[in-house]
Scaffold this active site. Structure first.
Site, PDB file in Angstrom:
ATOM      1  N   GLU A  22      32.563  40.666  44.468  1.00 31.38           N
ATOM      2  CA  GLU A  22      32.559  41.052  43.054  1.00 31.38           C
ATOM      3  C   GLU A  22      31.244  40.727  42.336  1.00 31.38           C
ATOM      4  O   GLU A  22      31.196  39.916  41.416  1.00 31.38           O
ATOM      5  CB  GLU A  22      33.739  40.411  42.327  1.00 31.38           C
ATOM      6  CG  GLU A  22      35.074  40.845  42.908  1.00 31.38           C
ATOM      7  CD  GLU A  22      36.274  40.165  42.257  1.00 31.38           C
ATOM      8  OE1 GLU A  22      36.074  39.378  41.291  1.00 31.38           O
ATOM      9  OE2 GLU A  22      37.410  40.388  42.710  1.00 31.38           O
TER      10      GLU A  22
ATOM     11  N   ASN B 138      32.526  42.943  49.069  1.00 27.02           N
ATOM     12  CA  ASN B 138      33.851  43.338  48.612  1.00 27.02           C
ATOM     13  C   ASN B 138      33.870  43.422  47.087  1.00 27.02           C
ATOM     14  O   ASN B 138      33.248  42.605  46.412  1.00 27.02           O
ATOM     15  CB  ASN B 138      34.854  42.265  49.097  1.00 27.02           C
ATOM     16  CG  ASN B 138      36.292  42.654  48.900  1.00 27.02           C
ATOM     17  OD1 ASN B 138      36.703  43.737  49.275  1.00 27.02           O
ATOM     18  ND2 ASN B 138      37.078  41.756  48.328  1.00 27.02           N
TER      19      ASN B 138
ATOM     20  N   HIS C 136      43.156  47.433  43.862  1.00 27.92           N
ATOM     21  CA  HIS C 136      44.249  46.998  42.998  1.00 27.92           C
ATOM     22  C   HIS C 136      44.513  48.148  42.022  1.00 27.92           C
ATOM     23  O   HIS C 136      43.848  48.279  40.995  1.00 27.92           O
ATOM     24  CB  HIS C 136      43.870  45.719  42.250  1.00 27.92           C
ATOM     25  CG  HIS C 136      43.656  44.540  43.149  1.00 27.92           C
ATOM     26  ND1 HIS C 136      44.676  43.996  43.896  1.00 27.92           N
ATOM     27  CD2 HIS C 136      42.546  43.810  43.430  1.00 27.92           C
ATOM     28  CE1 HIS C 136      44.203  42.962  44.588  1.00 27.92           C
ATOM     29  NE2 HIS C 136      42.918  42.846  44.341  1.00 27.92           N
TER      30      HIS C 136
ATOM     31  N   GLU D  32      42.503  44.787  49.642  1.00 33.29           N
ATOM     32  CA  GLU D  32      43.447  44.059  48.786  1.00 33.29           C
ATOM     33  C   GLU D  32      44.405  45.018  48.077  1.00 33.29           C
ATOM     34  O   GLU D  32      44.637  44.913  46.873  1.00 33.29           O
ATOM     35  CB  GLU D  32      42.691  43.218  47.753  1.00 33.29           C
ATOM     36  CG  GLU D  32      41.699  42.243  48.363  1.00 33.29           C
ATOM     37  CD  GLU D  32      40.943  41.425  47.321  1.00 33.29           C
ATOM     38  OE1 GLU D  32      41.456  41.269  46.185  1.00 33.29           O
ATOM     39  OE2 GLU D  32      39.841  40.933  47.642  1.00 33.29           O
TER      40      GLU D  32
ATOM     41  N   ASP E 177      47.281  46.843  46.310  1.00 31.87           N
ATOM     42  CA  ASP E 177      48.602  46.813  45.688  1.00 31.87           C
ATOM     43  C   ASP E 177      48.623  47.875  44.603  1.00 31.87           C
ATOM     44  O   ASP E 177      47.574  48.342  44.149  1.00 31.87           O
ATOM     45  CB  ASP E 177      48.987  45.430  45.145  1.00 31.87           C
ATOM     46  CG  ASP E 177      47.909  44.767  44.295  1.00 31.87           C
ATOM     47  OD1 ASP E 177      47.189  45.482  43.571  1.00 31.87           O
ATOM     48  OD2 ASP E 177      47.787  43.537  44.351  1.00 31.87           O
TER      49      ASP E 177
END
Length: 554
Positions: free
Chosen positions: A160, A201, A237, A266, A268
């Site tokens: 990030e 990432n 996300h 990651e 979801d």
């Protein structure tokens, strides 16, 4: 497995060969676990695990070990967990995750070495020299601890680094060390484990936008400098109320053209409460779309879901009035999202040959110089694989161009040409790949651009090439007129035998060997003398050295 040395096993894992040693060799059946179907496709399907439920809940352990062939530690490998005080390292939680993975023939992705969150205060208060030294030592110790462990095959080295506009995040890392901390971190990780795959990432980089383009440019620059960036992670996300990034596959492909592996790290998909069946269906479509995007890109190693049960999801604590983001509910019951992932990995629901019903005639809403809003009556699907979304085409005769895709019964088409008539129709698609019939046609004409448009030029640069293909990056588009333009179209001709294999920052359509590139929704507006760029990748016959030479802009 004992006859394989640790080093050899880790190399085989990185190459995707280890599944032959660690997984059953029987053919995947419809009822097989996710990991069996993923391995059959040469991919991993992973999950993030927390140490608490892993140690205390049988259902959690059973599902984690049965369904997934890749594991990421949710928190146990972060800086605050591994080096809470300077020089004092503890690996109890991280070792618990790695030992579980070893027992269940799973690979481990280390997360994360350098991040602006969950890093102790003692690190944040250091001066530049001390901070760089602490970072390098932390990486050496943590990565080095697992360097000889065949289960730990990859790391999120840096996490990030960009803000939402594509600028550098104003973190203590950047404010103290500048951009150089990224390259230093990757070099330290490579020194600690020469065999591990090293990743960068970030979130909100799934589609093509300012942030993902900043990531693309950074990775390209680092690799040109010899910095060992091996892969790019898209956190993913997602939330159903914000729409699905329909250019996710295209975005993956442009990163792959840089020579890196890509992966979803990651995943979801949260929904706004209350949960209902309609939201479950949309959520399942998003999960299916992500898996299908990865399956379509050879360089995509796999998909990691950030947890698997709503009982232990981070979402409700972070996003008020949102949740239910994972494939299992809080009682460990499978949701439609699980079925969507399973069926995508398995190649669609077995036996589903029933196409969805034909969508209604599109209704045209707001039309601008380069966009048009459409809505239509939704289709239904009874074949078992579920309605996956819609394709919108332009009627052109022999070859109809795909203008866009949507997971709902509406879309705003972008990148259209000013003062141009369009006839469009819609087809529904299901999870097994069946397409409905064509809807009736809708017709609209885009408006003229401001000031009547203006002149523009386009020039292309060969970034890299090899015997079987090449990448053109950038194709620079410049407004040479005296007034602003709100859209542009670039045409060029591919040499005979050449085929387009990927593109970014523009929408490309092909007719014969003629390629038409239209601006994306974020780079069509150009002031006088302003410019933008796009890129594309082409496959060509081995030994052929031709590339496109002439670009026409309108």
């Amino acid at each position: 497995m004992s006859v394989l040395s640790s080093a050899l096993l880790r190399v085989l894992t990185l190459l995707g060969v280890v599944a032959a040693f660690l997984l059953p060799t029987t053919s995947a059946q419809a009822s097989a676990p996710l990991r069996t179907h993923a391995a059959a496709k040469g991919k991993f399907i992973g999950t993030a695990l927390a140490t608490g439920p892993l140690g205390s809940e049988t259902s959690y352990r059973t599902i984690a070990g049965t369904e997934f062939n890749q594991i990421t530690a949710e928190n146990a490998m972060k800086w605050e967990s591994t080096e809470p005080s300077q020089g004092q390292f503890t690996f109890s939680g991280a070792d618990q995750i790695v030992n579980f993975a070893t027992q269940n023939n799973q690979q481990v992705h280390g997360h994360t070495l350098v991040w602006h969150q969950q890093t102790p205060g003692w690190v944040q208060g250091l001066g530049a020299t001390a901070m760089r030294s602490a970072m390098q030592n932390h990486i050496a110790q943590v990565v080095g601890h697992y360097a000889d462990n065949p289960a730990v095959v990859s790391w999120d080295v840096v996490n990030e680094v960009f803000d939402e506009n594509g600028g550098w995040r104003s973190s203590f890392w950047y404010n103290t060390l500048g951009q150089s901390f990224v390259a230093d971190a990757f070099r330290a990780a490579r020194a600690a484990d020469p065999d591990a795959r090293l990743c960068i990432n970030d979130y909100n980089v799934e589609g093509i936008n300012a942030k993902s383009t900043a990531m693309y440019n950074l990775v390209s620059s680092l690799r040109q400098q010899g910095v060992p960036v091996d892969c790019v992670g898209f956190q993913s996300h997602l939330a159903i109320q914000y729409g699905f990034p329909s250019d996710m596959q295209q975005n993956m492909q442009r990163f792959a053209a840089l020579g890196v592996q890509v992966r979803v790290t990651e995943l979801d998909v949260r929904i706004q409460t209350p949960r209902d069946s309609s939201k479950d269906t949309t959520q399942a479509t998003y999960y299916r779309n992500v898996v299908n995007a990865c399956l379509a890109v050879t360089a995509c190693a796999g998909v990691t879901i950030w947890g698997f049960t709503d009982k232990h999801s981070w979402v409700p604590d972070t996003f008020p009035n949102e949740g239910f983001a994972l494939p299992y509910d809080a009682n460990y019951q499978q949701k439609p999202a699980y079925t969507a992932v399973h069926d995508a990995l398995a190649g669609g629901t077995s036996g589903d040959t029933t196409a969805p019903t034909t969508p209604g005639t599109p209704t045209v809403g707001t039309v601008t110089s380069n966009s048009a809003a459409l809505t239509w009556s939704a289709s239904t699907d009874t074949g078992g694989s579920g309605l996956a979304g819609y394709n919108v085409y332009r009627e052109q005769g022999a070859t109809d161009a795909l203008l866009g895709q949507s997971s709902t019964a509406s879309i705003t088409l972008t990148g259209l040409s000013p003062s141009t008539q369009y006839q469009v129709y819609v087809r529904a698609r299901d999870g097994a790949g069946n397409l409905s019939g064509n809807s009736a046609l809708a017709t609209f004409t885009t408006q003229a651009g401001p000031g009547g448009g203006g002149g523009c030029t386009a020039t292309g640069t060969v970034q890299t090439q090899w015997s079987g293909g090449y990448v053109i990056q950038p194709v620079t588009v410049t407004n040479t007129g005296t007034s602003a333009i709100s859209g542009w179209t670039v045409t060029f001709t591919l040499p005979a035998g050449h085929t387009l294999s990927g593109s970014w920052n523009a929408t490309l359509t092909v007719s014969g060997q003629t390629v038409t590139a239209k601006n994306a929704n974020y780079n069509g507006n150009l002031a006088p003398n302003a410019g933008t760029s796009f890129g594309f990748q082409v496959s060509r016959p081995s030994g052929n050295t031709q590339t496109p030479s002439t670009y026409t802009c309108a």
